[in-house]
Design a protein around this motif. Structure first.
Motif, PDB file in Angstrom:
ATOM      1  N   LYS A 109       0.774  -1.289  -0.010  1.00 26.89           N
ATOM      2  CA  LYS A 109      -0.012   0.060   0.087  1.00 26.89           C
ATOM      3  C   LYS A 109       0.905   1.354   0.043  1.00 26.89           C
ATOM      4  CE  LYS A 109      -3.902  -2.235   2.369  1.00 26.89           C
ATOM      5  NZ  LYS A 109      -4.725  -1.855   3.298  1.00 26.89           N
ATOM      6  N   ASP A 110       2.104   1.218   0.349  1.00 28.37           N
ATOM      7  CA  ASP A 110       3.019   2.431   0.467  1.00 28.37           C
ATOM      8  C   ASP A 110       3.307   2.790  -0.733  1.00 28.37           C
ATOM      9  OD1 ASP A 110       2.857   2.245   3.329  1.00 28.37           O
ATOM     10  OD2 ASP A 110       4.593   1.158   3.497  1.00 28.37           O
ATOM     11  N   ALA A 111       3.171   2.069  -1.957  1.00 28.93           N
ATOM     12  CA  ALA A 111       3.669   2.253  -3.390  1.00 28.93           C
ATOM     13  C   ALA A 111       2.661   3.384  -3.817  1.00 28.93           C
ATOM     14  CB  ALA A 111       3.521   1.238  -4.199  1.00 28.93           C
ATOM     15  N   THR A 112       1.463   3.633  -3.109  1.00 32.37           N
ATOM     16  CA  THR A 112       0.730   4.812  -3.561  1.00 32.37           C
ATOM     17  C   THR A 112       0.822   5.898  -2.574  1.00 32.37           C
ATOM     18  OG1 THR A 112      -0.995   3.293  -4.764  1.00 32.37           O
ATOM     19  CG2 THR A 112      -1.695   5.267  -4.112  1.00 32.37           C
ATOM     20  N   ILE A 113       0.987   7.187  -3.399  1.00 37.37           N
ATOM     21  CA  ILE A 113       0.972   8.442  -2.313  1.00 37.37           C
ATOM     22  C   ILE A 113       0.026   9.027  -2.526  1.00 37.37           C
ATOM     23  CG2 ILE A 113       2.473  10.398  -1.892  1.00 37.37           C
ATOM     24  CD1 ILE A 113       3.784   7.861  -0.890  1.00 37.37           C
ATOM     25  N   LYS A 114      -0.810   9.601  -1.458  1.00 34.07           N
ATOM     26  CA  LYS A 114      -2.319  10.510  -1.801  1.00 34.07           C
ATOM     27  C   LYS A 114      -1.872  11.794  -1.364  1.00 34.07           C
ATOM     28  CE  LYS A 114      -5.239   6.455  -1.240  1.00 34.07           C
ATOM     29  NZ  LYS A 114      -6.499   5.939  -0.347  1.00 34.07           N
ATOM     30  N   PHE A 115      -2.184  12.782  -2.182  1.00 36.30           N
ATOM     31  CA  PHE A 115      -2.052  14.081  -1.555  1.00 36.30           C
ATOM     32  C   PHE A 115      -3.260  14.642  -1.060  1.00 36.30           C
ATOM     33  CE2 PHE A 115       0.556  13.252  -5.467  1.00 36.30           C
ATOM     34  CZ  PHE A 115       1.751  13.587  -4.974  1.00 36.30           C
ATOM     35  N   ASP A 116      -3.176  15.543  -0.020  1.00 38.42           N
ATOM     36  CA  ASP A 116      -4.000  16.064   0.662  1.00 38.42           C
ATOM     37  C   ASP A 116      -4.060  17.631   0.845  1.00 38.42           C
ATOM     38  OD1 ASP A 116      -2.457  16.480   2.876  1.00 38.42           O
ATOM     39  OD2 ASP A 116      -2.881  14.432   3.443  1.00 38.42           O
ATOM     40  N   LYS A 117      -4.735  18.467   1.666  1.00 38.38           N
ATOM     41  CA  LYS A 117      -4.606  19.817   1.881  1.00 38.38           C
ATOM     42  C   LYS A 117      -3.825  20.277   2.930  1.00 38.38           C
ATOM     43  CE  LYS A 117      -8.958  20.829  -0.503  1.00 38.38           C
ATOM     44  NZ  LYS A 117     -10.390  21.242  -0.502  1.00 38.38           N
ATOM     45  N   LYS A 118      -3.402  19.225   3.792  1.00 33.86           N
ATOM     46  CA  LYS A 118      -2.619  19.399   4.909  1.00 33.86           C
ATOM     47  C   LYS A 118      -1.255  20.115   4.694  1.00 33.86           C
ATOM     48  CE  LYS A 118      -4.996  15.476   7.303  1.00 33.86           C
ATOM     49  NZ  LYS A 118      -4.770  14.547   7.928  1.00 33.86           N
ATOM     50  N   GLY A 119      -0.796  20.527   3.559  1.00 32.22           N
ATOM     51  CA  GLY A 119       0.574  21.087   3.285  1.00 32.22           C
ATOM     52  C   GLY A 119       1.650  20.079   3.187  1.00 32.22           C
ATOM     53  N   ASN A 120       2.837  20.549   2.890  1.00 33.66           N
ATOM     54  CA  ASN A 120       3.933  19.804   2.742  1.00 33.66           C
ATOM     55  C   ASN A 120       4.300  18.786   4.048  1.00 33.66           C
ATOM     56  OD1 ASN A 120       4.426  21.226   0.404  1.00 33.66           O
ATOM     57  ND2 ASN A 120       5.723  22.535   1.266  1.00 33.66           N
ATOM     58  N   LYS A 121       4.647  17.668   3.544  1.00 32.52           N
ATOM     59  CA  LYS A 121       4.883  16.731   4.752  1.00 32.52           C
ATOM     60  C   LYS A 121       6.247  15.674   4.332  1.00 32.52           C
ATOM     61  CE  LYS A 121       1.354  13.436   3.134  1.00 32.52           C
ATOM     62  NZ  LYS A 121       0.077  12.618   3.430  1.00 32.52           N
ATOM     63  N   ASP A 122       6.806  15.131   5.247  1.00 32.15           N
ATOM     64  CA  ASP A 122       7.735  14.136   5.016  1.00 32.15           C
ATOM     65  C   ASP A 122       7.071  12.772   5.726  1.00 32.15           C
ATOM     66  OD1 ASP A 122       9.443  16.208   4.294  1.00 32.15           O
ATOM     67  OD2 ASP A 122      10.440  16.481   6.231  1.00 32.15           O
ATOM     68  N   ILE A 123       7.598  11.763   5.125  1.00 28.96           N
ATOM     69  CA  ILE A 123       7.107  10.337   5.405  1.00 28.96           C
ATOM     70  C   ILE A 123       8.190   9.475   5.246  1.00 28.96           C
ATOM     71  CG2 ILE A 123       4.751  10.835   4.718  1.00 28.96           C
ATOM     72  CD1 ILE A 123       5.184   9.230   2.118  1.00 28.96           C
ATOM     73  N   LYS A 124       8.110   8.333   6.095  1.00 29.24           N
ATOM     74  CA  LYS A 124       9.149   7.286   6.185  1.00 29.24           C
ATOM     75  C   LYS A 124       8.392   5.785   5.638  1.00 29.24           C
ATOM     76  CE  LYS A 124      11.664   6.911   9.614  1.00 29.24           C
ATOM     77  NZ  LYS A 124      12.312   6.663  11.033  1.00 29.24           N
ATOM     78  N   ILE A 125       9.030   5.527   4.650  1.00 30.91           N
ATOM     79  CA  ILE A 125       8.561   4.159   4.113  1.00 30.91           C
ATOM     80  C   ILE A 125       9.578   2.975   4.177  1.00 30.91           C
ATOM     81  CG2 ILE A 125       7.770   2.855   1.960  1.00 30.91           C
ATOM     82  CD1 ILE A 125       6.498   5.360   1.073  1.00 30.91           C
ATOM     83  N   PHE A 126       9.073   1.758   4.893  1.00 28.85           N
ATOM     84  CA  PHE A 126       9.926   0.786   5.253  1.00 28.85           C
ATOM     85  C   PHE A 126       9.845  -0.236   3.967  1.00 28.85           C
ATOM     86  CE2 PHE A 126       9.163   1.880   9.463  1.00 28.85           C
ATOM     87  CZ  PHE A 126      10.661   1.989  10.140  1.00 28.85           C
ATOM     88  N   VAL A 127      11.204  -0.701   3.473  1.00 28.95           N
ATOM     89  CA  VAL A 127      11.352  -1.431   2.379  1.00 28.95           C
ATOM     90  C   VAL A 127      12.199  -2.688   2.927  1.00 28.95           C
ATOM     91  CG1 VAL A 127      11.062   0.218   0.596  1.00 28.95           C
ATOM     92  CG2 VAL A 127      13.273  -0.048   1.732  1.00 28.95           C
ATOM     93  N   LYS A 128      12.208  -3.705   2.012  1.00 27.58           N
ATOM     94  CA  LYS A 128      13.180  -4.912   2.291  1.00 27.58           C
ATOM     95  C   LYS A 128      13.931  -5.217   1.069  1.00 27.58           C
ATOM     96  CE  LYS A 128       9.158  -8.000   1.225  1.00 27.58           C
ATOM     97  NZ  LYS A 128       8.121  -8.962   1.697  1.00 27.58           N
ATOM     98  N   LYS A 129      15.141  -5.756   1.157  1.00 29.62           N
ATOM     99  CA  LYS A 129      15.848  -6.422   0.257  1.00 29.62           C
ATOM    100  C   LYS A 129      15.086  -7.408  -0.720  1.00 29.62           C
ATOM    101  CE  LYS A 129      20.500  -4.646   1.640  1.00 29.62           C
ATOM    102  NZ  LYS A 129      21.895  -5.134   2.099  1.00 29.62           N
ATOM    103  N   MET A 130      15.268  -7.289  -1.785  1.00 34.45           N
ATOM    104  CA  MET A 130      14.499  -8.363  -2.800  1.00 34.45           C
ATOM    105  C   MET A 130      15.426  -9.655  -2.639  1.00 34.45           C
ATOM    106  SD  MET A 130      13.248  -6.072  -6.139  1.00 34.45           S
ATOM    107  CE  MET A 130      12.732  -7.515  -6.786  1.00 34.45           C
ATOM    108  N   THR A 131      14.742 -10.679  -2.607  1.00 38.44           N
ATOM    109  CA  THR A 131      15.245 -12.081  -2.591  1.00 38.44           C
ATOM    110  C   THR A 131      15.047 -12.832  -3.733  1.00 38.44           C
ATOM    111  OG1 THR A 131      14.873 -12.300  -0.196  1.00 38.44           O
ATOM    112  CG2 THR A 131      15.317 -14.134  -1.098  1.00 38.44           C
ATOM    113  N   SER A 132      16.390 -13.690  -4.370  1.00 45.24           N
ATOM    114  CA  SER A 132      16.128 -14.177  -5.303  1.00 45.24           C
ATOM    115  C   SER A 132      15.661 -15.742  -5.300  1.00 45.24           C
ATOM    116  CB  SER A 132      17.522 -14.156  -6.051  1.00 45.24           C
ATOM    117  OG  SER A 132      18.470 -15.055  -5.184  1.00 45.24           O
ATOM    118  N   ALA A 133      15.278 -16.265  -6.228  1.00 39.66           N
ATOM    119  CA  ALA A 133      14.926 -17.772  -6.020  1.00 39.66           C
ATOM    120  C   ALA A 133      16.219 -18.578  -5.616  1.00 39.66           C
ATOM    121  CB  ALA A 133      14.113 -18.190  -7.258  1.00 39.66           C
TER     122      ALA A 133
END
Length: 495
Positions: free
Chosen positions: A406-430
């Motif tokens: 769900k973090d892949a979608t960023i929604k804009f609102d009227k609250k002004g500029n903002k900073d957000i933190k998104i957690f990611v994980k290293k991709m694992t190969s087969a």
């Protein structure tokens, strides 16, 4: 009849003292007794008169072995040494497991006895109880162990630190008394790690002191055209005892390369310092020495029309594990100011706007910081802008995926500029199939990880220990080898 006559004669001799005896009566009695005994006993092994039972016959039962999931056990070592058939009475319905002998290292999963089917065969469930550490050259794949068997997963070979030894035969002495040998013969068996096979015709024998449990093997002992992995000059090995009682050391080696790489490629990505986006033709490849951990970029290395950010002439950056770096640059092109056009006479009237006076959109800026969920390190950033009530899709940094999609979608609102933190994980190969033996390096114990990248806190590998592996994969951006069910060790922790 002979016995009866002997009794008669003995009786006559004895009766001569006592008086006259009726000889005819005694002879008749003895004959009758002899006939009665013959009728009662008969020839040995024949049925008694009136016995109508049939002789007992035998039948041969074939044996099939399967694992706990019903898959037939086909490992070469087991098939060659297992019992294939057994003879039982023709009327037998079951076979006690105590009558069947399993190969070494295997145990029954069934208990008591197994039933004979209509095809005169039985199916028996077995499992490998523990790992045979005396024949590491066989490289037999480990049993895939379920979580309830975690206590049976470890097949670590604990190595003891060697003493300083000399290889050779004991010195000759001048006395003529018989002397006990102070050395023992050790066979060096070499395994081609790339071909996954033992070089039987390259086996060598050395002499080491009897008390030694390990010894150091130097590069000059290896077969021609081979070297230790990572081009080390010598390695220490544990002395194993084989099934036939011989002392053996198994040594994994690789073929020497005619073209030894002395340099490596570094991918340099140039990004605009203001926008954070890649510039046109902004990816270049540079070569550095294989041992280098940093790279210096100066103005001569930059794409045409750009300079280093912040007015620097050169910059030195650490090379990432994937062999890449990112360099921030600025455009050197002057921003041209268009010549203002001559003023035109103003129009007498202004056309009214169709847009309602109260309708407007708020533009919002969102700055995103990407954080590795495991290491908690900063791995990238991005800035996006958009109109309130709109949304946009973003991508995770290269080599990473979103922990929450769900973090892949960023929604804009009227609250002004903002900073957000998104957690990611290293991709694992087969995982990739790869059979061989790995040895942990010196230092402290080696941590284990799951395929999902989670550290295992209650288990670890000892130093200088040998482990069978059947797969490798890229986990958390690092190459790892599987040494047990869902237990992986870093490639940097083994050799």
């Amino acid at each position: 009849m002979k016995l009866a006559k002997t009794v008669i004669v003995s009786g006559l001799l004895f009766s001569s003292v006592l008086g006259s005896v009726n000889v005819g009566s005694i002879t008749t009695m003895a004959a009758n007794n002899s006939q009665t005994s013959a009728r009662t006993l008969g020839p040995v092994g024949l049925p008694k008169p009136g016995d109508t039972s049939k002789p007992i016959t035998k039948k041969t039962i074939s044996i099939k072995y399967v694992d706990r999931y019903g898959v037939e056990e086909k490992r070469t070592n087991f098939v060659e040494k297992s019992q294939k058939t057994i003879e039982v009475n023709s009327n037998a319905q079951e076979i006690p497991l105590s009558n069947i002998i399993l190969p070494e290292w295997y145990v029954f999963l069934d208990k008591g006895s197994v039933r004979i089917d209509n095809n005169n065969s039985v199916t028996i469930k077995v499992k490998k109880n523990k790992v045979d550490t005396t024949g590491i050259t066989e490289l037999t794949p480990p049993e895939i162990i379920t979580p309830d068997e975690q206590e049976q997963q470890s097949h670590e070979l604990q190595l003891t630190a060697p003493d300083i030894i000399s290889v050779g035969k004991p010195d000759n002495t001048t006395n003529n008394k018989p002397q006990t040998s102070t050395t023992k013969s050790v066979q060096l068996k070499f395994i081609d790690k790339d071909a996954h096979k033992t070089l039987e015709d390259k086996t060598k024998t050395v002499e080491v002191p009897n008390a030694d449990k390990s010894t150091t093997v130097t590069e000059d002992v290896l077969p021609d055209g081979y070297q230790f992995e990572n081009d080390v000059k010598q390695m220490n090995f544990r002395i194993n005892s084989s099934k036939d009682g011989q002392n053996v050391i198994y040594i994994a080696i690789v073929k020497k390369s005619n073209n030894v790489a002395t340099q490596k490629n570094v991918t340099v990505k140039f990004v605009d310092a203001k926008t954070g986006k890649s510039i046109p033709s902004g990816v270049q490849t540079f070569q550095v020495n294989k041992a280098d951990r940093t790279i210096t970029i100066d103005s001569k290395n930059l794409p045409s029309g750009y300079k280093l950010a912040n007015g620097k002439n050169e910059i030195t950056l650490d090379i990432n594990k994937d062999g890449s770096i990112q360099v921030k640059v600025e455009s050197t092109k002057a921003v041209s100011t268009p010549t203002p056009a001559p003023n035109k006479p103003a129009k007498p009237t202004v056309k009214p706007s169709k847009r309602p006076s109260g309708a407007h959109y708020t533009i919002q800026r969102v700055r995103i910081t990407f954080v590795d969920q495991n290491s908690k390190n900063l791995v990238g950033y991005k800035q996006v802008t958009g109109k309130a009530s709109f949304s946009t899709k973003i991508e995770a940094p290269k080599g990473y995926s979103f922990t929450n999609e769900k973090d892949a979608t960023i929604k804009f609102d009227k609250k002004g500029n903002k900073d957000i933190k998104i957690f990611v994980k290293k991709m694992t190969s087969a995982p990739v199939k790869h059979e061989g033996v790995v040895t942990t390096t010196n230092g402290s114990y080696k941590r284990l990880y799951t395929l999902e990248g989670k550290m295992i806190t209650n288990r670890a590998l000892g130093v200088n220990s040998k482990w069978y592996t059947d797969q490798y994969a890229t986990i958390n951006g690092e190459k790892m080898y599987r040494v047990a069910t869902n237990e992986w060790v870093k490639a940097s922790d083994v050799k």
